[in-house]
Design a protein around this motif. Structure first.
Motif, PDB file in Angstrom:
ATOM      1  N   ILE A   1      88.918  31.138  24.502  1.00  0.00           N
ATOM      2  CA  ILE A   1      88.279  29.848  24.233  1.00  0.00           C
ATOM      3  C   ILE A   1      86.752  30.002  24.264  1.00  0.00           C
ATOM      4  CG2 ILE A   1      87.951  27.495  25.101  1.00  0.00           C
ATOM      5  CD1 ILE A   1      90.884  27.637  26.114  1.00  0.00           C
ATOM      6  N   LEU A   2      86.239  30.737  25.272  1.00  0.00           N
ATOM      7  CA  LEU A   2      84.798  30.968  25.373  1.00  0.00           C
ATOM      8  C   LEU A   2      84.296  31.735  24.155  1.00  0.00           C
ATOM      9  CD1 LEU A   2      84.509  31.929  29.146  1.00  0.00           C
ATOM     10  CD2 LEU A   2      83.617  29.850  28.082  1.00  0.00           C
ATOM     11  N   ARG A   3      85.049  32.744  23.707  1.00  0.00           N
ATOM     12  CA  ARG A   3      84.686  33.542  22.543  1.00  0.00           C
ATOM     13  C   ARG A   3      84.618  32.674  21.279  1.00  0.00           C
ATOM     14  NH1 ARG A   3      84.566  38.871  21.740  1.00  0.00           N
ATOM     15  NH2 ARG A   3      85.477  39.354  23.751  1.00  0.00           N
ATOM     16  N   ASP A   4      85.583  31.783  21.141  1.00  0.00           N
ATOM     17  CA  ASP A   4      85.670  30.951  19.939  1.00  0.00           C
ATOM     18  C   ASP A   4      84.624  29.838  19.913  1.00  0.00           C
ATOM     19  OD1 ASP A   4      87.791  32.503  19.136  1.00  0.00           O
ATOM     20  OD2 ASP A   4      89.324  31.079  19.808  1.00  0.00           O
TER      21      ASP A   4
ATOM     22  N   CYS B   1      81.446  29.749  21.762  1.00  0.00           N
ATOM     23  CA  CYS B   1      80.060  30.053  22.172  1.00  0.00           C
ATOM     24  C   CYS B   1      79.125  30.092  20.969  1.00  0.00           C
ATOM     25  CB  CYS B   1      80.020  31.371  22.946  1.00  0.00           C
ATOM     26  SG  CYS B   1      80.264  32.829  21.926  1.00  0.00           S
ATOM     27  N   ASP B   2      77.814  30.051  21.245  1.00  0.00           N
ATOM     28  CA  ASP B   2      76.807  30.130  20.192  1.00  0.00           C
ATOM     29  C   ASP B   2      76.584  31.578  19.749  1.00  0.00           C
ATOM     30  OD1 ASP B   2      76.219  27.361  20.136  1.00  0.00           O
ATOM     31  OD2 ASP B   2      75.090  27.618  22.017  1.00  0.00           O
ATOM     32  N   GLN B   3      76.674  32.521  20.681  1.00  0.00           N
ATOM     33  CA  GLN B   3      76.421  33.927  20.361  1.00  0.00           C
ATOM     34  C   GLN B   3      77.084  34.795  21.437  1.00  0.00           C
ATOM     35  OE1 GLN B   3      72.257  34.836  20.193  1.00  0.00           O
ATOM     36  NE2 GLN B   3      72.599  36.965  19.601  1.00  0.00           N
ATOM     37  N   ILE B   4      77.530  35.984  21.044  1.00  0.00           N
ATOM     38  CA  ILE B   4      78.114  36.947  21.992  1.00  0.00           C
ATOM     39  C   ILE B   4      77.090  38.061  22.193  1.00  0.00           C
ATOM     40  CG2 ILE B   4      79.960  38.626  22.369  1.00  0.00           C
ATOM     41  CD1 ILE B   4      81.770  36.835  20.644  1.00  0.00           C
ATOM     42  N   GLU B   5      76.729  38.301  23.449  1.00  0.00           N
ATOM     43  CA  GLU B   5      75.790  39.361  23.800  1.00  0.00           C
ATOM     44  C   GLU B   5      76.416  40.229  24.892  1.00  0.00           C
ATOM     45  OE1 GLU B   5      72.020  38.016  25.173  1.00  0.00           O
ATOM     46  OE2 GLU B   5      71.725  36.676  23.461  1.00  0.00           O
ATOM     47  N   GLU B   6      76.213  41.552  24.787  1.00  0.00           N
ATOM     48  CA  GLU B   6      76.686  42.446  25.834  1.00  0.00           C
ATOM     49  C   GLU B   6      75.621  42.481  26.932  1.00  0.00           C
ATOM     50  OE1 GLU B   6      78.971  46.557  25.868  1.00  0.00           O
ATOM     51  OE2 GLU B   6      76.914  46.798  25.197  1.00  0.00           O
ATOM     52  N   ARG B   7      76.050  42.271  28.191  1.00  0.00           N
ATOM     53  CA  ARG B   7      75.138  42.246  29.330  1.00  0.00           C
ATOM     54  C   ARG B   7      75.828  42.839  30.542  1.00  0.00           C
ATOM     55  NH1 ARG B   7      71.815  36.899  30.035  1.00  0.00           N
ATOM     56  NH2 ARG B   7      70.736  38.394  31.321  1.00  0.00           N
TER      57      ARG B   7
END
Length: 143
Positions: free
Chosen positions: A18-21, A23-29
């Protein structure tokens, strides 16, 4: 106000999708993920196990070091003895030596069992009295 846990009412297994679908952008942190009580207990048990293993290995290491030190010590001592002998040009021994007084030269000499002179010095007053043996002794220089 921003929530501490997003989608708290949604099962944990479904939250990521749900968060993946949404969110505004996916960033690796990188971040510190908080332990649950069960995770904390597991890590503490692992900590105890690792400490015991380390303690056992350190004990084994101490025993091996002691064994090697025992083997190494006589070799090191012998090495130091050899170096000392090489520096002095010979081996230090304790054996019977033979003292000869030479009243004419007022000297005393000591000889090793193999006949080599090992020391020579001036005669002391108490050594100046001639003995019967001095008159009849053989030194290897007779004709």
């Amino acid at each position: 106000m921003i929530e501490e846990i997003m989608l708290a009412d949604t099962p944990v297994e479904q939250r990521e999708q749900i968060l993946r679908d949404s969110c505004d952008q996916i960033e690796e942190r990188s971040y510190t993920k908080r332990f649950t009580q069960e995770d904390t207990n597991d890590r503490r048990a692992e900590l105890a196990s690792v400490q015991i293993q380390i303690s056992n290995l350190e004990q084994e290491l101490s025993e091996v070091k002691a064994e090697f030190k025992g083997k190494l010590k006589p070799l090191v001592e012998r090495l130091q003895g050899i170096i000392s002998e090489l520096k002095s040009g010979g081996e230090y021994v304790t054996t019977d030596t033979f003292k000869f007084c030479y009243p004419e030269e007022k000297m005393v000499a000591y000889f090793a069992p193999d006949g080599h002179k090992i020391e020579q010095r001036s005669m002391r007053p108490e050594e100046r009295a001639r003995t019967v043996f001095q008159a009849i002794r053989k030194t290897g220089t007779e004709d």
